[in-house]
Design a protein around this motif. Structure first.
Motif, PDB file in Angstrom:
ATOM      1  N   GLU A   1       0.485   0.575 -11.397  1.00 47.03           N
ATOM      2  CA  GLU A   1       0.518   0.132  -9.995  1.00 47.03           C
ATOM      3  C   GLU A   1       1.906   0.300  -9.391  1.00 47.03           C
ATOM      4  OE1 GLU A   1      -2.043  -3.330  -9.553  1.00 47.03           O
ATOM      5  OE2 GLU A   1      -1.030  -3.822  -7.700  1.00 47.03           O
TER       6      GLU A   1
ATOM      7  N   ASP B   1     -14.762  -3.769 -13.522  1.00 48.62           N
ATOM      8  CA  ASP B   1     -13.364  -4.008 -13.146  1.00 48.62           C
ATOM      9  C   ASP B   1     -12.441  -4.301 -14.331  1.00 48.62           C
ATOM     10  OD1 ASP B   1     -11.090  -4.452 -11.640  1.00 48.62           O
ATOM     11  OD2 ASP B   1     -11.656  -6.472 -11.040  1.00 48.62           O
TER      12      ASP B   1
ATOM     13  N   ILE C   1     -11.370  -2.238 -17.495  1.00 48.20           N
ATOM     14  CA  ILE C   1     -10.745  -0.922 -17.282  1.00 48.20           C
ATOM     15  C   ILE C   1      -9.303  -1.110 -16.811  1.00 48.20           C
ATOM     16  CG2 ILE C   1     -10.912   1.281 -16.038  1.00 48.20           C
ATOM     17  CD1 ILE C   1     -13.820   0.323 -15.251  1.00 48.20           C
TER      18      ILE C   1
ATOM     19  N   ARG D   1      -3.025   2.433  -7.271  1.00 52.38           N
ATOM     20  CA  ARG D   1      -3.847   1.395  -7.910  1.00 52.38           C
ATOM     21  C   ARG D   1      -3.987   0.163  -7.013  1.00 52.38           C
ATOM     22  NH1 ARG D   1      -4.014  -0.507 -14.250  1.00 52.38           N
ATOM     23  NH2 ARG D   1      -5.498  -2.195 -13.906  1.00 52.38           N
TER      24      ARG D   1
ATOM     25  N   LYS E   1      -5.228  -4.538 -17.576  1.00 46.88           N
ATOM     26  CA  LYS E   1      -4.539  -5.736 -17.068  1.00 46.88           C
ATOM     27  C   LYS E   1      -5.006  -6.978 -17.815  1.00 46.88           C
ATOM     28  CE  LYS E   1      -3.276  -4.616 -12.310  1.00 46.88           C
ATOM     29  NZ  LYS E   1      -3.518  -4.938 -10.890  1.00 46.88           N
TER      30      LYS E   1
ATOM     31  N   LYS F   1     -12.911   3.660 -10.680  1.00 43.76           N
ATOM     32  CA  LYS F   1     -11.744   2.865 -11.092  1.00 43.76           C
ATOM     33  C   LYS F   1     -10.927   3.629 -12.142  1.00 43.76           C
ATOM     34  CE  LYS F   1      -9.633  -1.277 -12.737  1.00 43.76           C
ATOM     35  NZ  LYS F   1      -9.548  -2.697 -12.870  1.00 43.76           N
TER      36      LYS F   1
ATOM     37  N   LEU G   1      -7.178  -1.232  -5.421  1.00 43.91           N
ATOM     38  CA  LEU G   1      -8.141  -2.117  -6.103  1.00 43.91           C
ATOM     39  C   LEU G   1      -7.974  -3.561  -5.645  1.00 43.91           C
ATOM     40  CD1 LEU G   1      -7.781  -0.577  -9.671  1.00 43.91           C
ATOM     41  CD2 LEU G   1      -9.593  -0.124  -8.013  1.00 43.91           C
ATOM     42  N   ASN G   2      -6.862  -3.822  -4.960  1.00 41.13           N
ATOM     43  CA  ASN G   2      -6.635  -5.181  -4.464  1.00 41.13           C
ATOM     44  C   ASN G   2      -7.302  -5.433  -3.110  1.00 41.13           C
ATOM     45  OD1 ASN G   2      -5.100  -5.748  -6.689  1.00 41.13           O
ATOM     46  ND2 ASN G   2      -3.177  -5.133  -5.717  1.00 41.13           N
TER      47      ASN G   2
END
Ligand code: GLY
Length: 345
Positions: free
Chosen positions: A214, A122, A125, A219, A128, A204, A222-223
């Motif tokens: 995002e 996670d 990549i 994206r 963030k 991902k 992914l949340n």
């Protein structure tokens, strides 16, 4: 060096190999921000860093703070903007070093060396970086892509079973939301952690390539599990590890999906059965939920970037590998919170 602008979100160059061999390629002015525990567990890695500056950090949510930023910045005045910063550790180290790399002299080159399965799948990549402010997780954050990601198998070998579970949960999240075929294959035959890392990283990376910032409702997938995952993490005073919190948050998202008619019950059951947080997950959830007042939850949800107090914006599953963002009325999660999530029928 292949990257031009430090922090660019072009895909990082992925290098696999022993850390001591890769460390030989570090420029002399590199600064390695390293999880102290990793250095202790891997003397060979520590030795390989004898020629560069090392900043040991204590991993954990507490390190993701404004205080860390100031403390580190004060110690790096002499480090130029041409330096390479290396994040050697799990997700919390990667998150805070991402911010430091972004802000130091307006941005320096970054290398991620994830030492946990979770960070490999996670946070290493997609660029963030973030710190927490008060009880609000990732309240201040940046996008700062890594120029390189090093995957060094020796770090994964020393992980505890609990750390492995966190990474596996994240990988299952990727396949449940993005790739129904792989979900079914994995359900029939549990993949090795190496395969899980490789396949989940690929998923991902594809998401991040399509929607790096995002902005396109891509994206955001992914949340999945993060809305309540973050709440639970915060309610536990960050003693619940991030991967496990998202694991519980996924159960919440599945329940919300079923309650709103978005997720077929069979899909929800298939995912819950596959998640490697059984059989304790529902009990863990009830332990955190049953002692918390709804007003406190509402405050945390309102502070979360993904939600407003009245309607939650949540990623829900429509099918295995198919998802959508839905606005969920507060009454839905409140009913679940007071009932099944608290352990009451
Ligand atoms: N962990 C969520 C993301 O990278 O977007």
């Amino acid at each position: 060096m292949t990257d031009s602008l430090p922090g660019s979100l072009a895909p990082a160059r992925e290098r696999t190999g022993a850390f001591d061999a890769l460390a030989k390629t570090l420029p002399a002015d590199s600064v390695v921000f390293a999880d102290r525990k990793v250095l202790r567990l891997h003397p060979k890695a520590r030795k390989a860093l004898s020629k560069v500056r090392v900043v040991p950090l204590a991993a954990g949510e507490a390190i993701k703070s404004l205080g860390t930023l100031e403390r580190v910045a004060r110690s790096l005045h002499d480090v130029s903007r041409s330096a390479t910063f290396v994040a050697l550790g799990g997700g919390t180290i990667g998150d805070v070093v991402g911010v430091i790399a972004h802000l130091h002299k307006r941005g320096v080159r970054l290398i991620h060396v994830p030492t946990t399965l979770l960070a490999g799948v996670d946070s290493s990549i997609g660029g963030k970086g973030a710190v927490n402010v008060g009880t609000v997780k990732n309240a201040l954050g940046v996008f700062h892509g890594a120029a390189e990601t090093w995957l060094c198998p020796e770090f994964f070998e020393t992980l505890t079973e609990a750390q492995r579970r966190e990474g596996r949960l994240e990988a299952w999240k990727m396949v449940a939301t993005l790739d129904g075929g792989t979900f079914r294959r994995w359900s029939l035959r549990t993949p090795s952690d190496a395969a899980l890392l490789r396949e989940a990283r690929g998923l991902k990376e594809a998401v991040v390539r399509t929607d790096p910032f995002e902005r396109k409702d891509v994206r955001v997938v992914l949340n999945f599990g993060h809305t309540f995952g973050h709440v639970l993490e915060s309610l536990s005073g960050y003693t619940l590890p991030h991967g496990d919190a998202v694991g519980l948050g996924m159960l919440c998202a599945l329940d919300v999906g079923v309650a709103t008619g978005v997720t077929p019950r069979g899909v929800s059951e298939a995912v819950e059965v596959a998640l490697p947080n059984r059989p304790r997950a529902r009990t863990e959830l009830a332990k955190l939920v049953s002692k918390t007042k709804l007003a406190k939850v509402a405050t945390l949800l309102a502070a979360d970037k993904k939600s407003s107090a009245k309607a939650l914006r949540m990623v829900l599953l429509e099918d295995l590998g198919r998802w959508r963002v839905a606005n969920v009325d507060a009454s839905v999660w409140q009913r679940l919170w007071k009932g099944p999530w608290s352990g009451r029928a």
